[in-house]
Design a protein around this motif. Structure first.
Motif, PDB file in Angstrom:
ATOM      1  N   SER A   4    -103.092 -44.631  -0.341  1.00 40.47           N
ATOM      2  CA  SER A   4    -103.462 -46.128   0.083  1.00 40.47           C
ATOM      3  C   SER A   4    -103.899 -46.887  -0.921  1.00 40.47           C
ATOM      4  O   SER A   4    -103.682 -47.967  -0.917  1.00 40.47           O
ATOM      5  CB  SER A   4    -104.442 -46.333   1.045  1.00 40.47           C
ATOM      6  OG  SER A   4    -104.156 -45.736   2.808  1.00 40.47           O
ATOM      7  N   PHE A   5    -104.380 -46.530  -1.947  1.00 39.01           N
ATOM      8  CA  PHE A   5    -105.014 -46.959  -3.330  1.00 39.01           C
ATOM      9  C   PHE A   5    -104.278 -47.471  -3.706  1.00 39.01           C
ATOM     10  O   PHE A   5    -103.690 -49.230  -4.185  1.00 39.01           O
ATOM     11  CB  PHE A   5    -105.596 -46.245  -3.980  1.00 39.01           C
ATOM     12  CG  PHE A   5    -106.478 -46.720  -5.482  1.00 39.01           C
ATOM     13  CD1 PHE A   5    -107.619 -46.935  -5.114  1.00 39.01           C
ATOM     14  CD2 PHE A   5    -105.236 -46.813  -6.566  1.00 39.01           C
ATOM     15  CE1 PHE A   5    -108.307 -47.495  -6.227  1.00 39.01           C
ATOM     16  CE2 PHE A   5    -106.544 -47.323  -7.550  1.00 39.01           C
ATOM     17  CZ  PHE A   5    -107.428 -48.348  -7.425  1.00 39.01           C
ATOM     18  N   ALA A   8    -102.380 -50.433  -1.633  1.00 41.27           N
ATOM     19  CA  ALA A   8    -103.625 -51.846  -1.893  1.00 41.27           C
ATOM     20  C   ALA A   8    -103.291 -52.288  -3.240  1.00 41.27           C
ATOM     21  O   ALA A   8    -103.527 -53.168  -3.545  1.00 41.27           O
ATOM     22  CB  ALA A   8    -105.102 -50.614  -1.693  1.00 41.27           C
ATOM     23  N   ALA A 112    -113.112 -50.727  -5.420  1.00 42.39           N
ATOM     24  CA  ALA A 112    -112.405 -50.465  -4.666  1.00 42.39           C
ATOM     25  C   ALA A 112    -111.482 -48.922  -4.282  1.00 42.39           C
ATOM     26  O   ALA A 112    -111.258 -48.792  -2.907  1.00 42.39           O
ATOM     27  CB  ALA A 112    -110.587 -51.315  -5.021  1.00 42.39           C
ATOM     28  N   TRP A 113    -111.894 -47.848  -5.221  1.00 40.62           N
ATOM     29  CA  TRP A 113    -111.143 -46.639  -4.871  1.00 40.62           C
ATOM     30  C   TRP A 113    -112.124 -46.440  -3.856  1.00 40.62           C
ATOM     31  O   TRP A 113    -111.654 -45.590  -3.166  1.00 40.62           O
ATOM     32  CB  TRP A 113    -111.629 -46.074  -6.163  1.00 40.62           C
ATOM     33  CG  TRP A 113    -111.371 -44.526  -6.027  1.00 40.62           C
ATOM     34  CD1 TRP A 113    -110.178 -44.094  -6.287  1.00 40.62           C
ATOM     35  CD2 TRP A 113    -112.123 -43.019  -5.994  1.00 40.62           C
ATOM     36  NE1 TRP A 113    -109.903 -42.511  -6.062  1.00 40.62           N
ATOM     37  CE2 TRP A 113    -111.572 -42.370  -5.534  1.00 40.62           C
ATOM     38  CE3 TRP A 113    -113.233 -43.469  -5.305  1.00 40.62           C
ATOM     39  CZ2 TRP A 113    -111.737 -41.318  -5.335  1.00 40.62           C
ATOM     40  CZ3 TRP A 113    -113.709 -42.185  -5.368  1.00 40.62           C
ATOM     41  CH2 TRP A 113    -112.994 -41.057  -5.360  1.00 40.62           C
ATOM     42  N   TRP A 114    -113.281 -46.523  -3.821  1.00 37.61           N
ATOM     43  CA  TRP A 114    -114.058 -45.991  -2.895  1.00 37.61           C
ATOM     44  C   TRP A 114    -113.789 -46.764  -1.434  1.00 37.61           C
ATOM     45  O   TRP A 114    -113.423 -46.090  -0.161  1.00 37.61           O
ATOM     46  CB  TRP A 114    -115.934 -46.167  -2.602  1.00 37.61           C
ATOM     47  CG  TRP A 114    -116.831 -45.678  -1.444  1.00 37.61           C
ATOM     48  CD1 TRP A 114    -117.275 -44.680  -1.475  1.00 37.61           C
ATOM     49  CD2 TRP A 114    -117.039 -46.509   0.197  1.00 37.61           C
ATOM     50  NE1 TRP A 114    -117.391 -44.961  -0.232  1.00 37.61           N
ATOM     51  CE2 TRP A 114    -117.689 -45.434   0.533  1.00 37.61           C
ATOM     52  CE3 TRP A 114    -116.775 -47.779   0.424  1.00 37.61           C
ATOM     53  CZ2 TRP A 114    -117.981 -46.197   1.300  1.00 37.61           C
ATOM     54  CZ3 TRP A 114    -117.188 -48.148   0.863  1.00 37.61           C
ATOM     55  CH2 TRP A 114    -118.131 -47.390   1.837  1.00 37.61           C
ATOM     56  N   CYS A 115    -113.560 -47.591  -1.123  1.00 34.65           N
ATOM     57  CA  CYS A 115    -112.814 -48.792  -0.113  1.00 34.65           C
ATOM     58  C   CYS A 115    -111.224 -48.016   0.049  1.00 34.65           C
ATOM     59  O   CYS A 115    -111.320 -47.686   1.586  1.00 34.65           O
ATOM     60  CB  CYS A 115    -112.528 -49.766  -0.019  1.00 34.65           C
ATOM     61  SG  CYS A 115    -113.632 -51.048   0.183  1.00 34.65           S
ATOM     62  N   SER A 116    -110.147 -47.054  -0.709  1.00 35.66           N
ATOM     63  CA  SER A 116    -108.951 -46.644  -0.625  1.00 35.66           C
ATOM     64  C   SER A 116    -109.689 -45.313   0.853  1.00 35.66           C
ATOM     65  O   SER A 116    -108.740 -44.913   1.429  1.00 35.66           O
ATOM     66  CB  SER A 116    -108.555 -46.676  -1.000  1.00 35.66           C
ATOM     67  OG  SER A 116    -108.771 -45.781  -2.672  1.00 35.66           O
ATOM     68  N   ARG A 117    -110.616 -44.825   0.139  1.00 34.06           N
ATOM     69  CA  ARG A 117    -111.107 -43.802   0.695  1.00 34.06           C
ATOM     70  C   ARG A 117    -111.407 -43.211   1.339  1.00 34.06           C
ATOM     71  O   ARG A 117    -111.606 -42.671   2.561  1.00 34.06           O
ATOM     72  CB  ARG A 117    -112.258 -42.718  -0.519  1.00 34.06           C
ATOM     73  CG  ARG A 117    -111.751 -42.581  -1.594  1.00 34.06           C
ATOM     74  CD  ARG A 117    -110.755 -41.079  -1.604  1.00 34.06           C
ATOM     75  NE  ARG A 117    -111.049 -40.291  -1.245  1.00 34.06           N
ATOM     76  CZ  ARG A 117    -110.410 -39.307  -1.171  1.00 34.06           C
ATOM     77  NH1 ARG A 117    -109.732 -39.137  -1.648  1.00 34.06           N
ATOM     78  NH2 ARG A 117    -111.095 -38.260  -0.841  1.00 34.06           N
ATOM     79  N   TRP A 131    -110.290 -52.578   5.728  1.00 31.03           N
ATOM     80  CA  TRP A 131    -110.585 -51.712   4.084  1.00 31.03           C
ATOM     81  C   TRP A 131    -109.198 -51.642   2.951  1.00 31.03           C
ATOM     82  O   TRP A 131    -109.791 -51.269   2.078  1.00 31.03           O
ATOM     83  CB  TRP A 131    -110.289 -49.509   4.597  1.00 31.03           C
ATOM     84  CG  TRP A 131    -111.726 -49.695   5.445  1.00 31.03           C
ATOM     85  CD1 TRP A 131    -112.028 -49.048   6.635  1.00 31.03           C
ATOM     86  CD2 TRP A 131    -113.423 -49.739   4.999  1.00 31.03           C
ATOM     87  NE1 TRP A 131    -113.308 -48.894   7.196  1.00 31.03           N
ATOM     88  CE2 TRP A 131    -113.893 -49.187   5.840  1.00 31.03           C
ATOM     89  CE3 TRP A 131    -113.855 -49.911   3.209  1.00 31.03           C
ATOM     90  CZ2 TRP A 131    -115.398 -49.490   5.413  1.00 31.03           C
ATOM     91  CZ3 TRP A 131    -115.371 -49.648   3.697  1.00 31.03           C
ATOM     92  CH2 TRP A 131    -115.707 -49.451   4.210  1.00 31.03           C
ATOM     93  N   THR A 135    -109.433 -53.313  -0.302  1.00 30.15           N
ATOM     94  CA  THR A 135    -109.364 -52.189  -1.301  1.00 30.15           C
ATOM     95  C   THR A 135    -108.420 -53.065  -2.396  1.00 30.15           C
ATOM     96  O   THR A 135    -108.764 -53.268  -3.648  1.00 30.15           O
ATOM     97  CB  THR A 135    -108.514 -51.333  -1.173  1.00 30.15           C
ATOM     98  OG1 THR A 135    -109.148 -50.596  -0.251  1.00 30.15           O
ATOM     99  CG2 THR A 135    -107.782 -50.526  -2.283  1.00 30.15           C
ATOM    100  N   LEU A 139    -109.268 -54.889  -6.213  1.00 30.72           N
ATOM    101  CA  LEU A 139    -108.577 -54.660  -7.173  1.00 30.72           C
ATOM    102  C   LEU A 139    -108.253 -56.026  -7.896  1.00 30.72           C
ATOM    103  O   LEU A 139    -107.813 -55.910  -9.460  1.00 30.72           O
ATOM    104  CB  LEU A 139    -107.634 -53.643  -6.423  1.00 30.72           C
ATOM    105  CG  LEU A 139    -107.627 -51.865  -6.192  1.00 30.72           C
ATOM    106  CD1 LEU A 139    -106.169 -51.416  -5.839  1.00 30.72           C
ATOM    107  CD2 LEU A 139    -107.677 -51.380  -8.042  1.00 30.72           C
TER     108      LEU A 139
END
Length: 170
Positions: A4-5, A8, A112-117, A131, A135, A139
């Protein structure tokens, strides 16, 4: 990194590539613009750069060739018009804080990485959409602009130190 990261990241590139002459594009990019400018403001405040003006009101600016003054966009014939989505001005950018103030938006990439998780397309697809958008917004806004790099390069002692370190350890 989660898939997802990367998805995004592609969406963020698409958002950055959209024609910025559209008012709806500015609205779509507003959350990222606010985060980008807040990153500059907070870093500038913490490092005594004395932020004085914060704006996320989009406005047009004409690009002028190097060495020429910039003209206002309405009726300005010098260069292509572009949208400025936000800005922060400082009273005290120096060699010791310019690098950190200029490159402050890079700090949005870990967010952004945290949001992708948090994205879970399998169990809650409707909750995954905000989310995913968050992300992509973080980014896209975590990339320093050309004006940000100009501020960062005012920290010439740091860049000189870095070049010396690289030469000694290469």
């Amino acid at each position: 990194m989660p898939d997802s990261f990367w998805a995004a990241a592609v969406f963020a590139l698409v958002l950055r590539g959209i024609n910025r002459s559209l008012g709806t594009t500015a609205l779509l990019l507003l959350p990222g613009t606010i985060c980008h400018e807040l990153a500059h403001w907070i870093t500038g405040w913490a490092l005594l750069a004395d932020p004085e003006d914060f704006s996320v009101r989009p406005h047009r600016e004409a690009r002028a060739p190097l060495g020429f003054p910039r003209t206002p966009a309405p009726g300005g014939a010098m260069g292509a018009n572009r949208w400025i989505l936000g800005s922060v001005t400082f009273r005290h950018i120096t060699w010791y804080n310019g690098l950190f103030v200029g490159l402050a938006p890079l700090g949005l990439i870990p967010a952004a990485w945290w949001c992708s998780r948090q994205i879970d397309w399998n169990t809650a697809p409707l909750l995954a959409i905000p989310w995913f958008y968050g992300t992509a917004a973080l980014l896209g806004s975590g990339i320093p602009s050309s004006a940000d790099w100009q501020i960062a390069f005012r920290s010439w002692p740091f860049w000189l130190f870095l070049a010396g370190w690289v030469l000694l350890h290469a």
